[in-house]
Design a protein around this motif. Structure first.
Motif, PDB file in Angstrom:
ATOM      1  N   PHE A   9       0.826  -1.207   0.000  1.00  0.00           N
ATOM      2  CA  PHE A   9       0.000   0.000   0.000  1.00  0.00           C
ATOM      3  C   PHE A   9       0.866   1.265   0.000  1.00  0.00           C
ATOM      4  O   PHE A   9       0.689   2.156  -0.840  1.00  0.00           O
ATOM      5  N   TYR A  10       1.813   1.354   0.932  1.00  0.00           N
ATOM      6  CA  TYR A  10       2.579   2.591   1.076  1.00  0.00           C
ATOM      7  C   TYR A  10       3.619   2.778  -0.026  1.00  0.00           C
ATOM      8  O   TYR A  10       3.968   3.912  -0.367  1.00  0.00           O
ATOM      9  N   ILE A  11       4.139   1.661  -0.585  1.00  0.00           N
ATOM     10  CA  ILE A  11       5.033   1.804  -1.746  1.00  0.00           C
ATOM     11  C   ILE A  11       4.282   2.455  -2.900  1.00  0.00           C
ATOM     12  O   ILE A  11       4.792   3.348  -3.589  1.00  0.00           O
ATOM     13  N   ASN A  12       3.028   2.020  -3.111  1.00  0.00           N
ATOM     14  CA  ASN A  12       2.222   2.595  -4.181  1.00  0.00           C
ATOM     15  C   ASN A  12       1.769   4.016  -3.855  1.00  0.00           C
ATOM     16  O   ASN A  12       1.838   4.916  -4.699  1.00  0.00           O
ATOM     17  N   TYR A  13       1.316   4.200  -2.630  1.00  0.00           N
ATOM     18  CA  TYR A  13       0.759   5.493  -2.238  1.00  0.00           C
ATOM     19  C   TYR A  13       1.814   6.595  -2.220  1.00  0.00           C
ATOM     20  O   TYR A  13       1.567   7.720  -2.688  1.00  0.00           O
ATOM     21  N   LEU A  14       2.990   6.281  -1.690  1.00  0.00           N
ATOM     22  CA  LEU A  14       4.013   7.310  -1.508  1.00  0.00           C
ATOM     23  C   LEU A  14       4.981   7.440  -2.679  1.00  0.00           C
ATOM     24  O   LEU A  14       5.593   8.499  -2.849  1.00  0.00           O
ATOM     25  N   LYS A  92      -3.739   3.338  -5.104  1.00  0.00           N
ATOM     26  CA  LYS A  92      -3.853   4.138  -6.328  1.00  0.00           C
ATOM     27  C   LYS A  92      -5.125   4.991  -6.312  1.00  0.00           C
ATOM     28  O   LYS A  92      -5.090   6.191  -6.642  1.00  0.00           O
ATOM     29  N   MET A  93      -6.247   4.390  -5.901  1.00  0.00           N
ATOM     30  CA  MET A  93      -7.505   5.139  -5.876  1.00  0.00           C
ATOM     31  C   MET A  93      -7.455   6.290  -4.872  1.00  0.00           C
ATOM     32  O   MET A  93      -7.944   7.385  -5.151  1.00  0.00           O
ATOM     33  N   ALA A  97      -7.737  10.091  -5.916  1.00  0.00           N
ATOM     34  CA  ALA A  97      -8.826  10.890  -5.336  1.00  0.00           C
ATOM     35  C   ALA A  97      -8.283  12.174  -4.714  1.00  0.00           C
ATOM     36  O   ALA A  97      -8.876  13.248  -4.848  1.00  0.00           O
ATOM     37  N   GLU A  98      -7.138  12.068  -4.045  1.00  0.00           N
ATOM     38  CA  GLU A  98      -6.518  13.266  -3.462  1.00  0.00           C
ATOM     39  C   GLU A  98      -6.100  14.246  -4.551  1.00  0.00           C
ATOM     40  O   GLU A  98      -6.285  15.453  -4.418  1.00  0.00           O
ATOM     41  N   LYS A  99      -5.530  13.707  -5.625  1.00  0.00           N
ATOM     42  CA  LYS A  99      -5.102  14.582  -6.718  1.00  0.00           C
ATOM     43  C   LYS A  99      -6.310  15.265  -7.359  1.00  0.00           C
ATOM     44  O   LYS A  99      -6.270  16.465  -7.655  1.00  0.00           O
ATOM     45  N   SER A 103      -7.033  19.226  -7.506  1.00  0.00           N
ATOM     46  CA  SER A 103      -7.278  19.868  -8.801  1.00  0.00           C
ATOM     47  C   SER A 103      -8.609  20.604  -8.796  1.00  0.00           C
ATOM     48  O   SER A 103      -8.734  21.702  -9.353  1.00  0.00           O
ATOM     49  N   GLU A 104      -9.616  20.000  -8.155  1.00  0.00           N
ATOM     50  CA  GLU A 104     -10.934  20.625  -8.095  1.00  0.00           C
ATOM     51  C   GLU A 104     -10.889  21.905  -7.259  1.00  0.00           C
ATOM     52  O   GLU A 104     -11.486  22.923  -7.627  1.00  0.00           O
ATOM     53  N   LEU A 105     -10.161  21.863  -6.138  1.00  0.00           N
ATOM     54  CA  LEU A 105     -10.015  23.066  -5.316  1.00  0.00           C
ATOM     55  C   LEU A 105      -9.295  24.170  -6.097  1.00  0.00           C
ATOM     56  O   LEU A 105      -9.678  25.345  -6.021  1.00  0.00           O
TER      57      LEU A 105
END
Length: 309
Positions: A9-14, A92-93, A97-99, A103-105
């Motif tokens: 999880f963290y390898i992908n997330y970070l 990844k999701m 979602a954070e990105k 971007s929306e903000l």
């Protein structure tokens, strides 16, 4: 197994998702994930074998070994790959979602800045347009009543003070806006004859602290004086501004004396500016009904603004 899933999880997330997936290098993203899966599966099986050696003494082997026991490593590997794939997909999701949220903000902030810039530009356009119409009226007064013209210049200074200071704010009190409209009407009445009746009514609910975009109604008032007055026929202008705890109403009804087709004064700029400012400042929160009556004798303009979001 939970430790391995956290690692995936963290390898992908970070690292993998922001560095490769988001930047468009998808093949490397999937390749590194596949390699890491096989490395972690090998680690898991070595760890399990070590655990069995240390804590589970070997039992006598049975002569008949069932199919599951014989292919246990394959089943465990498939299970582990599935779990790690789910963990990587979740990372990844979440990162995407954070990105998207950032971007929306950023887009909303850019829209706000664009709206502010457009409103500021429209307000700056109102000033010369308003000044041109007012100076034309004062010029007309100088021809037959210099005393009235002097008084008009005095009242114009009051209006200019409002334009210079209040108009720079995004919103002002409805009471200040009403005072500005009242001063403008007083200025216009200096050049009116007795056959023109002007009625200005206001009703602000007690305790109402309504705020409104500055000078948003003045173009409508100007329009009423421009098209609602005849030099020879009886004319009238009725203006009312009311406000309660959430809504502001502006109703203007005047006699209709349309200008000739070759009259280019104003060019309809004022009403276009009102429409743009209403849409920018109160999109989805206003109603504007305007038009000539069926008999063509009167023109009405009614605006309803929900000033509380």
């Amino acid at each position: 197994m939970p430790f391995v899933l956290m690692v995936v999880f963290y390898i992908n997330y970070l690292w993998l998702v922001p560095r490769y997936y988001i930047r468009g290098n998808r093949p490397r993203f999937y390749l590194i994930n596949i390699i890491s899966f096989f490395v972690l599966i090998a680690f898991l099986h070595l760890w399990m074998d070590l655990g069995h050696v240390l804590f589970n003494p070997p039992s006598p082997r049975k002569h008949a070994v069932d199919f599951v026991e014989q292919h246990k490593a394959l089943f465990f590997s498939i299970r582990d790959i599935f779990n790690m794939t789910i963990s990587a997909a979740m990372a990844k999701m979440m990162r995407l979602a954070e990105k998207w949220h950032k971007s929306e903000l950023a887009r909303q902030e850019a829209d706000k800045e664009r709206t502010k810039a457009e409103l500021s530009n429209l307000r700056s356009q109102i000033k010369p347009h308003f000044m041109l119409n007012t100076l034309n009226n004062i010029y007309a007064l100088t021809a037959f009543s210099p005393e009235r013209a002097q008084k008009a210049i005095e009242q114009l200074s009051v209006l200019l003070r409002h334009i210079l200071y209040e108009n720079e704010q995004s919103e002002i009190s409805i009471k200040d806006e009403i005072e500005f409209i009242s001063n403008y009407i007083s200025l216009m009445q200096l050049r009116l004859t007795n056959n023109v009746k002007v009625n200005f009514v206001t009703n602000i609910q007690e305790g109402c602290n309504a705020m409104i975009a500055p000078m948003i109604f003045i173009s409508l008032v100007e329009n009423a004086f421009k098209h609602g007055i005849s030099p020879t026929k009886p004319s009238f202008i009725d203006i009312s501004v009311t406000a309660d705890n959430d809504t502001i109403y502006c109703n203007i009804i005047n006699s209709n004396f349309p200008k000739y087709a070759d009259d280019k004064s104003g060019h309809g700029i004022g009403l276009k500016q009102v429409a743009k400012r209403l849409e920018l400042a109160y999109s989805g929160r206003y109603k504007w009904v305007k038009g000539v009556s069926e008999d063509g004798m009167t023109y009405s303009s009614k605006i309803e603004i929900l000033y509380k979001k």
